[in-house]
Design a protein around this motif. Structure first.
Motif, PDB file in Angstrom:
ATOM      1  N   GLU A   3      68.946  58.438  25.238  1.00  0.00           N
ATOM      2  CA  GLU A   3      68.043  57.300  25.213  1.00  0.00           C
ATOM      3  C   GLU A   3      67.466  57.158  23.814  1.00  0.00           C
ATOM      4  O   GLU A   3      67.082  58.135  23.180  1.00  0.00           O
ATOM      5  N   THR A   4      67.413  55.944  23.339  1.00  0.00           N
ATOM      6  CA  THR A   4      66.846  55.647  22.028  1.00  0.00           C
ATOM      7  C   THR A   4      65.334  55.787  22.095  1.00  0.00           C
ATOM      8  O   THR A   4      64.717  55.436  23.083  1.00  0.00           O
ATOM      9  N   SER A   5      64.757  56.304  21.025  1.00  0.00           N
ATOM     10  CA  SER A   5      63.306  56.397  20.960  1.00  0.00           C
ATOM     11  C   SER A   5      62.816  55.822  19.645  1.00  0.00           C
ATOM     12  O   SER A   5      63.558  55.704  18.681  1.00  0.00           O
ATOM     13  N   VAL A   6      61.547  55.459  19.647  1.00  0.00           N
ATOM     14  CA  VAL A   6      60.878  54.918  18.474  1.00  0.00           C
ATOM     15  C   VAL A   6      59.834  55.935  18.050  1.00  0.00           C
ATOM     16  O   VAL A   6      59.088  56.451  18.888  1.00  0.00           O
ATOM     17  N   GLN A   7      59.787  56.232  16.759  1.00  0.00           N
ATOM     18  CA  GLN A   7      58.768  57.140  16.244  1.00  0.00           C
ATOM     19  C   GLN A   7      57.502  56.337  15.981  1.00  0.00           C
ATOM     20  O   GLN A   7      57.544  55.287  15.347  1.00  0.00           O
ATOM     21  N   LEU A   8      56.386  56.863  16.480  1.00  0.00           N
ATOM     22  CA  LEU A   8      55.107  56.175  16.349  1.00  0.00           C
ATOM     23  C   LEU A   8      54.112  57.054  15.599  1.00  0.00           C
ATOM     24  O   LEU A   8      54.185  58.281  15.664  1.00  0.00           O
ATOM     25  N   LEU A   9      53.204  56.402  14.898  1.00  0.00           N
ATOM     26  CA  LEU A   9      52.161  57.097  14.146  1.00  0.00           C
ATOM     27  C   LEU A   9      50.888  56.263  14.239  1.00  0.00           C
ATOM     28  O   LEU A   9      50.881  55.094  13.862  1.00  0.00           O
ATOM     29  N   GLN A  19      58.563  57.533  21.679  1.00  0.00           N
ATOM     30  CA  GLN A  19      58.527  56.878  22.977  1.00  0.00           C
ATOM     31  C   GLN A  19      59.705  55.913  23.067  1.00  0.00           C
ATOM     32  O   GLN A  19      60.148  55.364  22.048  1.00  0.00           O
ATOM     33  N   ALA A  20      60.202  55.700  24.258  1.00  0.00           N
ATOM     34  CA  ALA A  20      61.292  54.746  24.467  1.00  0.00           C
ATOM     35  C   ALA A  20      60.783  53.333  24.176  1.00  0.00           C
ATOM     36  O   ALA A  20      59.684  52.981  24.609  1.00  0.00           O
ATOM     37  N   PRO A  21      61.558  52.525  23.462  1.00  0.00           N
ATOM     38  CA  PRO A  21      61.100  51.169  23.146  1.00  0.00           C
ATOM     39  C   PRO A  21      60.876  50.315  24.393  1.00  0.00           C
ATOM     40  O   PRO A  21      60.040  49.420  24.384  1.00  0.00           O
ATOM     41  N   THR A  42      51.402  46.708  18.374  1.00  0.00           N
ATOM     42  CA  THR A  42      52.380  47.783  18.524  1.00  0.00           C
ATOM     43  C   THR A  42      53.137  48.011  17.221  1.00  0.00           C
ATOM     44  O   THR A  42      53.421  49.154  16.843  1.00  0.00           O
ATOM     45  N   ALA A  43      53.465  46.950  16.502  1.00  0.00           N
ATOM     46  CA  ALA A  43      54.201  47.055  15.247  1.00  0.00           C
ATOM     47  C   ALA A  43      53.487  47.945  14.234  1.00  0.00           C
ATOM     48  O   ALA A  43      54.134  48.621  13.423  1.00  0.00           O
ATOM     49  N   GLU A  44      52.170  47.988  14.278  1.00  0.00           N
ATOM     50  CA  GLU A  44      51.410  48.793  13.323  1.00  0.00           C
ATOM     51  C   GLU A  44      51.518  50.291  13.611  1.00  0.00           C
ATOM     52  O   GLU A  44      51.165  51.107  12.760  1.00  0.00           O
ATOM     53  N   PHE A  45      51.995  50.651  14.790  1.00  0.00           N
ATOM     54  CA  PHE A  45      52.171  52.063  15.140  1.00  0.00           C
ATOM     55  C   PHE A  45      53.561  52.585  14.789  1.00  0.00           C
ATOM     56  O   PHE A  45      53.775  53.785  14.814  1.00  0.00           O
ATOM     57  N   THR A  46      54.509  51.699  14.497  1.00  0.00           N
ATOM     58  CA  THR A  46      55.858  52.180  14.188  1.00  0.00           C
ATOM     59  C   THR A  46      55.850  52.909  12.855  1.00  0.00           C
ATOM     60  O   THR A  46      55.198  52.502  11.900  1.00  0.00           O
ATOM     61  N   LYS A  56      61.939  45.854  18.133  1.00  0.00           N
ATOM     62  CA  LYS A  56      62.192  44.417  18.273  1.00  0.00           C
ATOM     63  C   LYS A  56      63.502  44.151  19.011  1.00  0.00           C
ATOM     64  O   LYS A  56      63.595  43.215  19.798  1.00  0.00           O
ATOM     65  N   THR A  57      64.499  44.985  18.775  1.00  0.00           N
ATOM     66  CA  THR A  57      65.821  44.785  19.379  1.00  0.00           C
ATOM     67  C   THR A  57      65.876  45.251  20.823  1.00  0.00           C
ATOM     68  O   THR A  57      66.403  44.549  21.687  1.00  0.00           O
ATOM     69  N   LEU A  58      65.324  46.429  21.108  1.00  0.00           N
ATOM     70  CA  LEU A  58      65.475  47.034  22.430  1.00  0.00           C
ATOM     71  C   LEU A  58      64.233  46.945  23.306  1.00  0.00           C
ATOM     72  O   LEU A  58      64.301  47.268  24.492  1.00  0.00           O
ATOM     73  N   GLY A  59      63.101  46.595  22.719  1.00  0.00           N
ATOM     74  CA  GLY A  59      61.851  46.586  23.467  1.00  0.00           C
ATOM     75  C   GLY A  59      61.687  45.436  24.396  1.00  0.00           C
ATOM     76  O   GLY A  59      62.438  44.557  24.574  1.00  0.00           O
TER      77      GLY A  59
END
Length: 59
Positions: A3-9, A19-21, A42-46, A56-59
């Motif tokens: 599963e694809t995940s997105v790194q958040l900060l 977390q999964a998109p 949400t974009a500010e946490f990526t 944007k693509t998978l969320g």
């Protein structure tokens, strides 16, 4: 299949996690840090531009 995940900060408390998109709100929607409860788009946490593109693509 992995599963694809997105790194958040979190921009406020600097907590980092993945977390999964599909489990995240849209990039322009409000998201809350699970650690300090800061509220931002949400974009500010990526963490990276690649993470934002994935969201944007998978969320």
């Amino acid at each position: 299949m992995d599963e694809t995940s997105v790194q958040l900060l979190c921009p406020e408390c600097t907590k980092d996690w993945q977390q999964a998109p599909t489990d995240l709100p849209a990039p322009a929607d409000l998201f809350h840090c699970p650690n300090c409860h800061a509220s931002r788009r949400t974009a500010e946490f990526t963490r990276t531009d690649r993470d934002l593109r994935t969201l944007k693509t998978l969320g």
